[in-house]
Design an enzyme around this catalytic site. Structure first.
Site, PDB file in Angstrom:
ATOM      1  N   LYS A  56      30.614  48.577  34.519  1.00 26.62           N
ATOM      2  CA  LYS A  56      30.071  47.285  34.976  1.00 26.62           C
ATOM      3  C   LYS A  56      30.384  47.100  36.460  1.00 26.62           C
ATOM      4  CE  LYS A  56      34.301  45.161  33.286  1.00 26.62           C
ATOM      5  NZ  LYS A  56      34.971  44.480  32.176  1.00 26.62           N
ATOM      6  N   TYR A 277      42.281  36.113  65.740  1.00 23.89           N
ATOM      7  CA  TYR A 277      42.005  34.706  65.425  1.00 23.89           C
ATOM      8  C   TYR A 277      43.277  33.982  65.003  1.00 23.89           C
ATOM      9  CZ  TYR A 277      36.983  35.739  65.263  1.00 23.89           C
ATOM     10  OH  TYR A 277      35.709  36.101  65.573  1.00 23.89           O
TER      11      TYR A 277
HETATM   12  C1  LIG Z   1      36.089  45.272  31.845  1.00 22.09           C
HETATM   13  C2  LIG Z   1      36.415  45.366  30.411  1.00 22.09           C
HETATM   14  C3  LIG Z   1      37.120  46.482  29.918  1.00 22.09           C
HETATM   15  C4  LIG Z   1      37.791  47.496  30.813  1.00 22.09           C
HETATM   16  O1  LIG Z   1      38.998  46.931  31.256  1.00 22.09           O
HETATM   17  P1  LIG Z   1      40.043  47.744  32.207  1.00 22.09           P
HETATM   18  O2  LIG Z   1      41.171  46.798  32.364  1.00 22.09           O
HETATM   19  O3  LIG Z   1      39.316  47.982  33.494  1.00 22.09           O
HETATM   20  O4  LIG Z   1      40.364  48.984  31.496  1.00 22.09           O
HETATM   21  C5  LIG Z   1      37.251  46.591  28.547  1.00 22.09           C
HETATM   22  N1  LIG Z   1      36.741  45.647  27.704  1.00 22.09           N
HETATM   23  C6  LIG Z   1      36.106  44.551  28.149  1.00 22.09           C
HETATM   24  C7  LIG Z   1      35.614  43.536  27.180  1.00 22.09           C
HETATM   25  C8  LIG Z   1      35.935  44.366  29.511  1.00 22.09           C
HETATM   26  O5  LIG Z   1      35.319  43.260  29.957  1.00 22.09           O
END
Ligand SMILES: *Cc1c(COP(=O)(O)O)cnc(C)c1O
Length: 383
Positions: A56, A277
């Site tokens: 994702k 800044y």
């Molecule tokens: C993003 C996600 C994962 C992966 O999690 P990590 O901490 O990156 O291993 C697994 N399950 C769900 C539901 C997620 O949203």
């Protein structure tokens, strides 16, 4: 009209890799050898369970398609948040199973999912209500989420059985939807909250014969006895530390992403000079300062405080002064450096977790916020 009178067609701006390198801007290297190594770590921890790799948010900023293409054959499927993310993987020719966390909100989306063999998660009654009989004839593979303690999405334990029943009765779904849950605190030293979520999951789902999935990266590495048919590692695949204690290297994980840039300028500032800044850093003495061609416009965290680690020519030093859109200033006291020299913001030689921690965030956020301006290069074997 003569040849010379003809209006000039606009030429698309094309910057070749070589020219872009000469511009000395920030550049992101994605090391597929490290990616494969980390996937191997997930495979051995999974001990026979199947693996959905989380890709994702464009593969946590690494590029979902190149990541998935590199790991094909080594894992079993992909985890995405949205239908569009799943469709993009199909478009690129990936044929493995794809779990879509956000699921579908209406019959039209369910048809899109079915057409592309995407597997939506049902986490709220409104999704089941919306489909009704509108999906008869589809052969959708569905999952349902049980909320065992995260309290974000998913059906509560007391409403789960009825929801599972209703979902199972929807015409257009394959039988026995898969069941998943997500751990809220698997990264913390205290195991109790995760054990509690697991026992809740078992109580509610024990009697159901369906595919099950519990573990993110932290749970996969820290709780070998969590079970389930599928695991869902994300951050560990990219070489981020999945746990609050220790480092990614302790888990034998290697950084996949390295953010590099160059020194644009080296200058001497006088005692009392304020840098950047807001004058957040005031030189305590006459000292050399380096100016690096990277900034929050590239995805370097603006919240990085004075002292955030950074490598110049492989030597560890510190950010000083406020991070701006295009530039970061660094301490060059005791550092051998000249204009054009290499700077590593994180990755090879400097764990991203150290920069994230200094900046009050997590590696996930730094990875996801790389901007489109950063030139990307995919390599194999750390080069
Ligand atoms: C993003 C996600 C994962 C992966 O999690 P990590 O901490 O990156 O291993 C697994 N399950 C769900 C539901 C997620 O949203």
């Amino acid at each position: 009209m003569s040849e010379t009178d003809r209006p000039l067609a606009p030429t698309p701006l094309q910057i070749s890799a070589a020219v872009s390198r000469a511009l000395r801007r920030a550049e992101l290297t994605i090391d597929l050898a490290a990616l494969e190594h980390n996937a191997g770590r997930a495979r051995s921890a999974a001990a026979g369970r199947k693996i959905f790799v989380a890709v994702k948010a464009d593969g946590y900023g690494h590029g979902a398609v190149p990541v998935a293409q590199a790991l094909r054959g080594q894992v079993d499927g992909w985890l995405v948040a949205t239908l569009a993310e799943g469709e993009a993987l199909r478009q690129a020719g990936l044929t493995e199973r794809i779990l879509v966390l956000q699921g579908v909100m209406e019959a039209q989306e369910a048809r899109r999912a079915a057409q592309r063999f995407l597997e939506p998660v049902f986490h709220h009654a409104s999704q089941i209500d919306a489909l009704g009989n509108g999906i008869a004839g589809l052969r959708l593979t569905a999952w349902i989420k049980l909320d065992t303690g995260m309290h974000r999405v998913g059906f509560r334990p007391d409403e789960f059985a009825a929801a599972y029943q209703r979902l199972s009765e929807l015409r257009g779904l394959r039988e026995r939807p898969g069941i998943l849950t997500h751990f809220a605190r698997a990264d913390e030293p205290d195991e109790a909250p995760t054990r509690q979520q697991k026992s809740c999951f078992d109580q509610v789902t024990q009697a159901i014969d369906a595919e099950k999935s519990l573990c993110n990266s932290a749970a996969l590495l820290r709780f070998p006895d969590m079970g389930g048919d599928w695991v869902r590692p994300g951050i560990m695949i990219y070489g981020g530390n999945p746990t609050l204690n220790g480092t990614a290297a302790d888990w034998d994980l290697r950084p996949v992403m390295t953010l590099r840039s160059r020194l644009l300028a080296v200058r001497q500032v006088a005692a009392g000079d304020e840098i950047g800044y807001g004058g957040r850093f005031v030189a305590p003495e006459r000292m050399p300062v380096g100016v690096v061609a990277v900034g929050y416009g590239d995805g370097y965290p603006r919240h990085a405080p004075n002292g955030t680690p950074i490598l110049v020519n492989g030597q560890r030093t510190a950010v000083l002064g406020r991070v701006s859109m295009d530039l970061v200033t660094v301490d060059l006291r005791g550092i051998h450096a000249k204009v054009g020299d290499e700077v590593v913001c994180w990755g090879d030689g400097l764990p991203i977790d150290e920069v994230a921690q200094a900046s009050s965030t997590i590696s996930y956020e730094l990875m996801c916020q790389m901007s489109g301006r950063v030139f990307r290069q995919i390599v194999k074997h750390g080069g």
